[in-house]
Design a protein around this motif. Sequence first.
Motif, PDB file in Angstrom:
ATOM      1  N   THR A  63      28.591  -7.875  63.559  1.00 22.37           N
ATOM      2  CA  THR A  63      28.657  -6.606  64.281  1.00 22.37           C
ATOM      3  C   THR A  63      27.527  -6.530  65.292  1.00 22.37           C
ATOM      4  O   THR A  63      26.504  -7.207  65.169  1.00 22.37           O
ATOM      5  CB  THR A  63      28.544  -5.416  63.313  1.00 22.37           C
ATOM      6  OG1 THR A  63      27.405  -5.608  62.468  1.00 22.37           O
ATOM      7  CG2 THR A  63      29.792  -5.278  62.464  1.00 22.37           C
ATOM      8  N   SER A  64      27.709  -5.690  66.303  1.00 22.43           N
ATOM      9  CA  SER A  64      26.674  -5.522  67.324  1.00 22.43           C
ATOM     10  C   SER A  64      25.892  -4.238  67.056  1.00 22.43           C
ATOM     11  O   SER A  64      26.372  -3.325  66.386  1.00 22.43           O
ATOM     12  CB  SER A  64      27.304  -5.470  68.719  1.00 22.43           C
ATOM     13  OG  SER A  64      28.278  -4.443  68.780  1.00 22.43           O
ATOM     14  N   GLU A  65      24.685  -4.187  67.571  1.00 23.42           N
ATOM     15  CA  GLU A  65      23.821  -3.029  67.351  1.00 23.42           C
ATOM     16  C   GLU A  65      24.014  -2.008  68.461  1.00 23.42           C
ATOM     17  O   GLU A  65      24.153  -2.362  69.627  1.00 23.42           O
ATOM     18  CB  GLU A  65      22.358  -3.474  67.306  1.00 23.42           C
ATOM     19  CG  GLU A  65      21.390  -2.364  66.928  1.00 23.42           C
ATOM     20  CD  GLU A  65      19.953  -2.855  66.855  1.00 23.42           C
ATOM     21  OE1 GLU A  65      19.428  -3.001  65.737  1.00 23.42           O
ATOM     22  OE2 GLU A  65      19.368  -3.104  67.942  1.00 23.42           O
ATOM     23  N   ARG A  66      24.024  -0.738  68.079  1.00 20.35           N
ATOM     24  CA  ARG A  66      24.110   0.325  69.071  1.00 20.35           C
ATOM     25  C   ARG A  66      23.099   1.418  68.752  1.00 20.35           C
ATOM     26  O   ARG A  66      22.639   1.558  67.620  1.00 20.35           O
ATOM     27  CB  ARG A  66      25.516   0.916  69.151  1.00 20.35           C
ATOM     28  CG  ARG A  66      26.017   1.556  67.877  1.00 20.35           C
ATOM     29  CD  ARG A  66      27.409   2.134  68.079  1.00 20.35           C
ATOM     30  NE  ARG A  66      27.433   3.188  69.074  1.00 20.35           N
ATOM     31  CZ  ARG A  66      28.528   3.834  69.452  1.00 20.35           C
ATOM     32  NH1 ARG A  66      29.696   3.508  68.935  1.00 20.35           N
ATOM     33  NH2 ARG A  66      28.484   4.792  70.343  1.00 20.35           N
ATOM     34  N   ARG A  67      22.778   2.203  69.749  1.00 16.19           N
ATOM     35  CA  ARG A  67      21.764   3.249  69.660  1.00 16.19           C
ATOM     36  C   ARG A  67      22.450   4.607  69.570  1.00 16.19           C
ATOM     37  O   ARG A  67      23.333   4.911  70.361  1.00 16.19           O
ATOM     38  CB  ARG A  67      20.874   3.166  70.901  1.00 16.19           C
ATOM     39  CG  ARG A  67      19.799   4.214  71.038  1.00 16.19           C
ATOM     40  CD  ARG A  67      19.094   4.015  72.375  1.00 16.19           C
ATOM     41  NE  ARG A  67      17.979   4.918  72.559  1.00 16.19           N
ATOM     42  CZ  ARG A  67      18.076   6.155  73.023  1.00 16.19           C
ATOM     43  NH1 ARG A  67      19.278   6.643  73.340  1.00 16.19           N
ATOM     44  NH2 ARG A  67      17.001   6.910  73.168  1.00 16.19           N
ATOM     45  N   ILE A  68      22.028   5.431  68.591  1.00 12.87           N
ATOM     46  CA  ILE A  68      22.628   6.756  68.418  1.00 12.87           C
ATOM     47  C   ILE A  68      21.513   7.785  68.334  1.00 12.87           C
ATOM     48  O   ILE A  68      20.610   7.677  67.486  1.00 12.87           O
ATOM     49  CB  ILE A  68      23.497   6.828  67.149  1.00 12.87           C
ATOM     50  CG1 ILE A  68      24.642   5.819  67.226  1.00 12.87           C
ATOM     51  CG2 ILE A  68      24.035   8.237  66.944  1.00 12.87           C
ATOM     52  CD1 ILE A  68      25.471   5.741  65.947  1.00 12.87           C
ATOM     53  N   SER A  69      21.561   8.783  69.192  1.00 17.16           N
ATOM     54  CA  SER A  69      20.577   9.862  69.155  1.00 17.16           C
ATOM     55  C   SER A  69      20.968  10.863  68.074  1.00 17.16           C
ATOM     56  O   SER A  69      22.086  11.383  68.059  1.00 17.16           O
ATOM     57  CB  SER A  69      20.511  10.578  70.512  1.00 17.16           C
ATOM     58  OG  SER A  69      19.726  11.752  70.419  1.00 17.16           O
ATOM     59  N   LEU A  70      20.050  11.139  67.165  1.00 15.09           N
ATOM     60  CA  LEU A  70      20.337  12.073  66.074  1.00 15.09           C
ATOM     61  C   LEU A  70      20.502  13.504  66.580  1.00 15.09           C
ATOM     62  O   LEU A  70      21.112  14.337  65.901  1.00 15.09           O
ATOM     63  CB  LEU A  70      19.207  12.014  65.045  1.00 15.09           C
ATOM     64  CG  LEU A  70      19.088  10.695  64.280  1.00 15.09           C
ATOM     65  CD1 LEU A  70      17.841  10.698  63.406  1.00 15.09           C
ATOM     66  CD2 LEU A  70      20.327  10.444  63.431  1.00 15.09           C
ATOM     67  N   ASP A  71      19.959  13.798  67.746  1.00 17.41           N
ATOM     68  CA  ASP A  71      20.077  15.146  68.301  1.00 17.41           C
ATOM     69  C   ASP A  71      21.421  15.374  68.993  1.00 17.41           C
ATOM     70  O   ASP A  71      21.706  16.488  69.421  1.00 17.41           O
ATOM     71  CB  ASP A  71      18.937  15.416  69.290  1.00 17.41           C
ATOM     72  CG  ASP A  71      17.584  15.450  68.600  1.00 17.41           C
ATOM     73  OD1 ASP A  71      17.535  15.903  67.438  1.00 17.41           O
ATOM     74  OD2 ASP A  71      16.583  15.024  69.214  1.00 17.41           O
TER      75      ASP A  71
END
Length: 202
Positions: A63-71
Motif C-alpha cells: 500500500t502507499s502512504e497518504r497524509r490526512i489532516s485530523l482537522d
Amino acid sequence: LIYELKPDALIIIGEENYSYYRIFEKMNIAVYRTRIPVYRRVRNRDERRVLRRDKYSEYLVNTSERRISLDEVVVMNNPLLQGQPITLQGDIRAIIQYASRINDTLYIVPARQLNSEMLSVIKESFNVSRIKIYPHDFEKNLYIAVSDGLRDYPGVVTRIDYENRVIYVKTRFDGVVNTVKFSNIRLLEDYSESLIEVKTYA
C-alpha cells in the motif's frame, strides 16, 4: 424494521420463530423456513486470528502512504485525538509529547517514562480527576479504517504529526476521506495482532 423495509420475502431458520413471522404474510410478504444445518462449522479463536491476519496481509501489503489532516475529518474511537488539544509549555514539554482534554480527563502521550510522582504533579497542574496514558509510539502500525461515508477501507497509521495534527496512513483507498475510525489493535510485522493498552492514573 420489517414494517419499515417491507421486503418481498423473509427466510426463517429453524422452527422456533416461524409461527411468529407468519403474521407478515398478511402484508403480502412471503415467509419461508429452512432447517438449521445439522453440522455447523465453528472456528476457534486461533483459527479466527489466522483468518484476520491473512485478510490484513491481503488488504495492506504494497500500500502507499497518504497524509490526512485530523482537522478535516471525523475522528472516531480515539479520545486522545478527539479531545481539545493542549498547548504544552515549560518543563512539561520535556515529559509529554502530546496532550488533550475531554471534561475532567487528560489524555497524554508521554515523551519518557513517567512515575507516580510525575503523574501526580501533571494531574494537579491540569486540574483533572484522571489521566489516560497512551504508550509512546502507540500509533505505529495502528490498525484503522478510513471511510468516504459509504464504505470503510483498511489502513495502518505509520506516524502522527501532533504539532500539525496530521496522520500518515498506508491504505489502498485514494479517494476523499471524511472519517477515520481508530482501533486498539497494532499489527506486527507478520500482520498478527497486538493490543494497545491505555493506562489510567486517578
